[in-house]
Motif scaffolding. Structure first.
Motif, short mmCIF file in Angstrom:
data_model
loop_
_atom_site.label_atom_id
_atom_site.label_comp_id
_atom_site.label_asym_id
_atom_site.label_seq_id
_atom_site.Cartn_x
_atom_site.Cartn_y
_atom_site.Cartn_z
N ALA A 1 0.83 -1.20 0.00
CA ALA A 1 0.00 0.00 0.00
C ALA A 1 0.87 1.25 0.00
O ALA A 1 0.56 2.25 -0.67
CB ALA A 1 -0.93 -0.01 1.21
N TYR A 2 1.95 1.22 0.76
CA TYR A 2 2.86 2.36 0.80
C TYR A 2 3.46 2.64 -0.58
O TYR A 2 3.49 3.79 -1.03
CB TYR A 2 3.98 2.09 1.81
N MET A 3 3.94 1.60 -1.26
CA MET A 3 4.54 1.79 -2.58
C MET A 3 3.52 2.30 -3.58
O MET A 3 3.86 3.08 -4.48
CB MET A 3 5.17 0.48 -3.06
N ALA A 4 2.27 1.89 -3.43
CA ALA A 4 1.22 2.35 -4.34
C ALA A 4 0.89 3.81 -4.10
O ALA A 4 0.81 4.62 -5.03
CB ALA A 4 -0.02 1.48 -4.19
N GLU A 5 0.68 4.18 -2.83
CA GLU A 5 0.24 5.55 -2.53
C GLU A 5 1.37 6.56 -2.66
O GLU A 5 1.14 7.71 -3.06
CB GLU A 5 -0.37 5.62 -1.14
N GLU A 6 2.59 6.16 -2.33
CA GLU A 6 3.70 7.12 -2.34
C GLU A 6 4.37 7.22 -3.71
O GLU A 6 4.78 8.31 -4.13
CB GLU A 6 4.73 6.73 -1.28
N TYR A 7 4.49 6.10 -4.42
CA TYR A 7 5.24 6.10 -5.68
C TYR A 7 4.42 5.68 -6.89
O TYR A 7 4.93 5.70 -8.01
CB TYR A 7 6.46 5.17 -5.55
N GLY A 8 3.17 5.30 -6.67
CA GLY A 8 2.30 4.91 -7.77
C GLY A 8 2.59 3.55 -8.35
O GLY A 8 2.23 3.25 -9.49
N TRP A 9 3.26 2.70 -7.57
CA TRP A 9 3.59 1.36 -8.05
C TRP A 9 2.41 0.41 -7.86
O TRP A 9 1.91 0.26 -6.73
CB TRP A 9 4.79 0.79 -7.30
N ASP A 10 2.00 -0.26 -8.90
CA ASP A 10 0.99 -1.30 -8.76
C ASP A 10 1.68 -2.64 -8.49
O ASP A 10 2.92 -2.71 -8.39
CB ASP A 10 0.09 -1.38 -9.99
N GLU A 11 0.91 -3.68 -8.40
CA GLU A 11 1.47 -5.00 -8.07
C GLU A 11 2.46 -5.46 -9.13
O GLU A 11 3.50 -6.06 -8.81
CB GLU A 11 0.35 -6.03 -7.92
N THR A 12 2.17 -5.16 -10.39
CA THR A 12 3.08 -5.56 -11.47
C THR A 12 4.43 -4.88 -11.34
O THR A 12 5.48 -5.52 -11.46
CB THR A 12 2.47 -5.21 -12.84
#
Length: 256
Positions: free
Chosen positions: A234-245
């Motif tokens: 969740a942190y990587m998604a919200e902070e850097y826009g990284w999805d699971e892929t």
């Protein structure tokens, strides 16, 4: 070529993340992720050892004025570009010798500010955004450093390890490994503290923080991330826009 990095003085805090295990049974690849104190502090023999690692990219986490005053020597690498501003909260802390030599209530206040500063560092810090962009692009072997390689560099390493799937205790262990590398510097500073104000707990804590890392602060950083974001995904998604892929591709690249 034989790895001679153990010949680099321990106080420079130079080491790799290679070999650190992650939760799915893999480990960080050797030779791709390095961390250090200031390269300007290395002698020519140490610099040659670093050059022989064929490091591709360097992220210097020092402020721009510090980079200009004591520039990195050439090791044949390119540099990650970012605006050079310190992370939020730095303006509230006196990082000078005077600031870290305070006693009594002032020392306790300084410790609290430092703790909060490190807890907030994973959020909204341009340098960490530039770091993860470069890592996602595969610009490795990659070296991160600041002045002593323990605070900004230490938190950067925590975030990288968590993103790669290491458990929090493993990431914390790397953060605290600084204290083994910098043991002589810590002992010298603590001796200085004992000569001046050994009964002042806050002052002695500041003496330690000048040279080493504290478990309580490392845990506070990880705990704050967990409380605010929940999971590293969740942190990587919200902070850097990284999805699971994106996260899985990152892990595929840096793990073995």
């Amino acid at each position: 070529m034989m790895n001679r990095t153990e010949e680099i003085r321990g106080g420079l805090n130079f080491r790799e993340l290679g070999g650190i295990p992650v939760k799915d049974g893999r480990s960080v690849k050797h030779g791709v992720l390095w961390r250090s104190g200031g390269l300007h502090l290395m002698n020519e023999e140490e610099l040659q050892i670093v050059r022989d690692l064929n490091i591709s990219t360097v992220l210097d986490l020092r402020e721009k004025w510090s980079q200009k005053k004591r520039p990195d020597p050439d090791i044949g690498a390119s540099y990650v570009s970012y605006d050079g501003l310190p992370s939020k909260g730095a303006e509230q802390i006196d990082f000078s010798d005077r600031g870290f030599g305070q006693k009594g209530e002032a020392a306790l206040d300084q410790i609290a500010r430092v703790r909060q500063y490190y807890m907030d560092m994973p959020y909204g810090y341009d340098a960490f955004h530039a770091m993860f962009d470069a890592l996602r692009e595969g610009r490795s072997p990659f070296l991160i450093h600041c002045t002593k390689g323990k605070d900004r560099t230490g938190i950067a390493a925590i975030l990288i390890l968590l993103a790669l799937g290491a458990d929090p205790e493993t990431a914390l262990a790397d953060y605290l490994l600084t204290n083994e590398y910098r043991n002589e510097e810590i002992e010298a500073r603590m001796a200085e503290g004992r000569a001046a104000a050994p009964e002042d707990e806050g002052y002695m804590t500041l003496m330690y923080l000048r040279e080493g890392t504290m478990e309580e602060i490392g845990r506070a950083v990880i705990g704050h991330l967990q409380e605010r974001s929940g999971t590293i995904e969740a942190y990587m998604a919200e902070e850097y826009g990284w999805d699971e892929t994106a996260l899985q591709e990152f892990r595929m690249y840096y793990l073995e």
